[in-house]
Write a protein that holds these residues in place. Structure first.
Motif, mmCIF file in Angstrom:
data_model
loop_
_atom_site.group_PDB
_atom_site.id
_atom_site.type_symbol
_atom_site.label_atom_id
_atom_site.label_comp_id
_atom_site.label_asym_id
_atom_site.label_seq_id
_atom_site.Cartn_x
_atom_site.Cartn_y
_atom_site.Cartn_z
ATOM 1 N N ILE A 172 82.520 60.506 46.783
ATOM 2 C CA ILE A 172 80.999 60.131 46.741
ATOM 3 C C ILE A 172 81.109 59.041 47.928
ATOM 4 C CG2 ILE A 172 79.046 58.736 45.010
ATOM 5 C CD1 ILE A 172 82.263 60.031 43.107
ATOM 6 N N SER A 173 79.543 59.278 48.114
ATOM 7 C CA SER A 173 79.221 57.881 49.059
ATOM 8 C C SER A 173 77.904 56.933 48.549
ATOM 9 C CB SER A 173 79.123 58.251 50.646
ATOM 10 O OG SER A 173 79.565 58.794 51.308
ATOM 11 N N PHE A 174 78.380 55.820 48.246
ATOM 12 C CA PHE A 174 77.215 55.351 48.213
ATOM 13 C C PHE A 174 76.417 54.328 48.965
ATOM 14 C CE2 PHE A 174 80.730 55.515 44.877
ATOM 15 C CZ PHE A 174 79.969 55.694 43.470
ATOM 16 N N PHE A 175 75.068 54.942 48.325
ATOM 17 C CA PHE A 175 74.472 53.904 49.663
ATOM 18 C C PHE A 175 74.137 52.264 48.878
ATOM 19 C CE2 PHE A 175 69.498 53.129 49.672
ATOM 20 C CZ PHE A 175 69.143 53.195 51.014
ATOM 21 N N ASP A 176 73.592 51.702 50.119
ATOM 22 C CA ASP A 176 73.375 50.107 50.199
ATOM 23 C C ASP A 176 72.259 50.032 51.490
ATOM 24 O OD1 ASP A 176 73.195 47.839 49.979
ATOM 25 O OD2 ASP A 176 75.269 46.781 50.208
ATOM 26 N N PRO A 177 71.307 50.036 51.467
ATOM 27 C CA PRO A 177 70.265 50.001 52.444
ATOM 28 C C PRO A 177 70.657 48.112 52.868
ATOM 29 C CG PRO A 177 68.982 49.529 49.987
ATOM 30 C CD PRO A 177 70.562 49.813 49.692
#
Ligand code: G4P
Length: 524
Positions: A188-193
């Motif tokens: 799982i790759s977590f999104f962080d703008p």
């Protein structure tokens, strides 16, 4: 594997297709950035913004130097060499795009997650389908309130007639977009703008307690979603992808760099190395020793002072070396290419060697034509997609008759470049232009003025559609005698019937049943 073969195997030549505004420019830029070809994100978009700021397509033409350097972007990524071919975004230049698609081995289709499949996507996809080009799909803008992912996949399957195989699955969307789950490596790759490359953290395994820690109740929803998706969607089938029947789908947000790396990895891992190409006589494998290639794009007068033209040639086999002598099959002439260019990291640099899959730019003074095949001697002719009958017609009217010669030269050269099509009716001195999109006329008028010093006006011309004529000499002579004002010669001296309306077309077809009236013409 010999070094020659491995040079070819490591190449990936592709184009990005999309409906305007889906995010092609943004994605291109991010791919270049992830590939290390540009240092600062913003360079490509900056150029696009400059074009938009003028909201004037003539301005774009003035910046031809720029548009040329971005037409082919070569950069290394992992152990591979990527050739990314740009396609014009505007619908009116779609012919240019069709031709470019003949020069790639695969494509990436960008879909806006809010708008789904749009008109231009369908058109471009149909062109890819003509050659069964393998397509990777990137569903973009997950940071916005999008349509449900399953609905988007359904739409792609039903409107584009292609199976979808999700490779990643999004966790939430819009404000609650948290990242993606990779269905095939269970990460799982977590999104962080705010993270530099858009990704905050990568963890292994759906049951990992860290997942619940990071996204709370969305973790359980994801587990349920993934189970459903695995049950309801197609599993990835590499052969079906390579045959153009199935598209692997990735989700992300290009502007936030998210999902871009997975896509680039998929380009090198899944998409094909240079493929065999068909010629009129045989198929040419990319690993054949002898050099061969075809010209899919011409750009003229980048420097108006020198009247140079660059012919973009896709290498189909063999190895190109600086100073090499290659034969232009159509004329039988030999060309010594000392100054071929490539577009490494967006700069024009002189190229020393290139392999199947690469694109080289050959400067010339108008001798190289669209569709030309070049070889080390063999008489081959690469075949591909056709030229389409124009939908709009105009009569060129010159303001200063003393400039007639320049007008004729200019129109002929611009037609050779594919900027528009030129028709000369047998029984009049008219110069008729045909185009697929109306903007093409503006570009031609602008270029005639700035590059050839001819001020020209375009008048309406009574023609609904055109058909290329094929038949015996006697039949062609008969139809030319009968309809001399409506039968014209095109840039290749081929007969074309310019139909004032559909009824006339039907009558002409009935009167000459042995003549074929073709809507398309093979230029390759
Ligand atoms: P195109 O080449 O396919 O025409 O699309 P382009 O990349 O120019 O993107 C079209 C618009 O969509 C741009 O906004 C761009 O910033 C935006 N966009 C691209 N990717 C994403 C994304 O992942 N999420 C969101 N929310 N927007 C995205 P614009 O307002 O037209 O231009 P600009 O003001 O950003 O320059």
């Amino acid at each position: 594997m010999s070094s020659f073969t491995s040079e070819i195997q490591r190449r990936r030549t592709f184009a990005i297709i999309s409906h305007p505004d889906a995010g092609k420019t943004t994605l291109t830029e991010k791919l270049l950035w992830f590939g290390g070809a540009i240092q600062v994100a913003g360079e490509v978009r900056g150029r696009k913004a400059a074009r938009h700021a003028t909201s004037d397509w003539m301005e774009l033409e003035k910046q031809r130097g720029i548009s040329v350097t971005s037409s082919v972007m070569q950069f290394p990524y992992r152990e591979h060499m990527i050739n990314l071919l740009d396609t014009p975004g505007h619908d009116d230049f779609s012919e240019d795009t069709y031709r470019t698609l003949t020069a790639v081995d695969s494509a990436v289709m960008v879909i806006d997650s809010v708008n789904g499949v749009e008109a231009q996507t369908i058109k471009l996809l149909n062109v890819c389908r003509m050659r069964d080009t393998p397509i990777l799909t990137f569903i973009n803008k997950l940071d916005r309130e999008s349509r449900a992912p399953i609905e988007l996949l359904d739409e792609i399957e039903s409107t584009l007639g292609m199976q979808c195989a999700p490779m990643t699955w999004p966790i939430g969307m819009g404000k609650s977009f948290r990242g993606v789950y990779h269905l095939y490596n269970d990460t799982i790759s977590f999104f962080d703008p705010h993270a530099e490359k858009g990704t905050a953290e990568i963890i292994q395994g759906l049951d990992n307690p860290r997942l619940d820690e990071l996204i709370g109740s969305q973790a359980e929803e994801l587990r349920i979603d993934v189970e459903l998706v695995r049950g309801a969607s197609n599993a990835f089938d590499k052969q079906a992808y390579l045959d153009g029947k199935q598209t692997p789908v990735f989700f992300g947000s290009a502007i936030n760099n998210f999902g871009v790396q997975s896509l680039l990895d998929a380009v090198v891992e899944l998409s094909p190395a240079p493929l065999s190409r068909k010629t009129a006589s045989r198929e040419v494998p990319p690993t054949e020793d002898k050099f061969s290639g075809f010209v899919f794009k011409i750009q003229a007068n980048m420097d108006p002072k020198h009247r140079d033209r660059i012919a973009f040639l896709r290498i189909c086999s063999g190895r190109f070396e600086r100073g090499m002598k290659i034969k232009q099959v159509a004329s039988g002439k030999t060309l010594s290419v000392n100054n071929a260019i490539t577009f490494m990291a967006q700069d024009r640099t002189t190229m020393d060697e290139a392999y199947s899959g690469d694109i080289i730019g050959i400067p010339n003074h108008g001798t190289v034509k669209l569709g030309d095949t070049f070889t080390e001697g063999e008489n081959l002719k690469f075949i591909g997609i056709p030229s389409f009958a124009p939908e709009y017609f105009r009569r060129a009217r010159i303001k200063n008759p003393m400039k007639m010669k320049q007008l004729q030269i200019g129109l002929k050269q611009l037609a050779e470049e594919g900027a528009s099509q030129l028709f000369r009716p047998l029984l009049s001195n008219d110069l008729i232009l045909g185009a697929i999109g109306l903007l093409q006329f503006d570009v031609v008028a602008h270029r005639l003025e700035h590059e050839y010093g001819v001020d020209v006006a375009f008048e309406s011309y009574d023609c609904a559609t055109a058909r290329w004529l094929r038949g015996s000499d006697a039949d062609l002579k008969a139809i030319a005698d009968k309809y001399g004002f409506n039968v014209a010669l095109d840039g290749n001296e081929e007969y074309v019937y310019l139909a004032p309306n559909r009824v006339n077309l039907q009558m002409a077809q009935e009167r000459y049943p042995d003549i074929e009236f073709l809507e398309t013409r093979e230029i390759f």
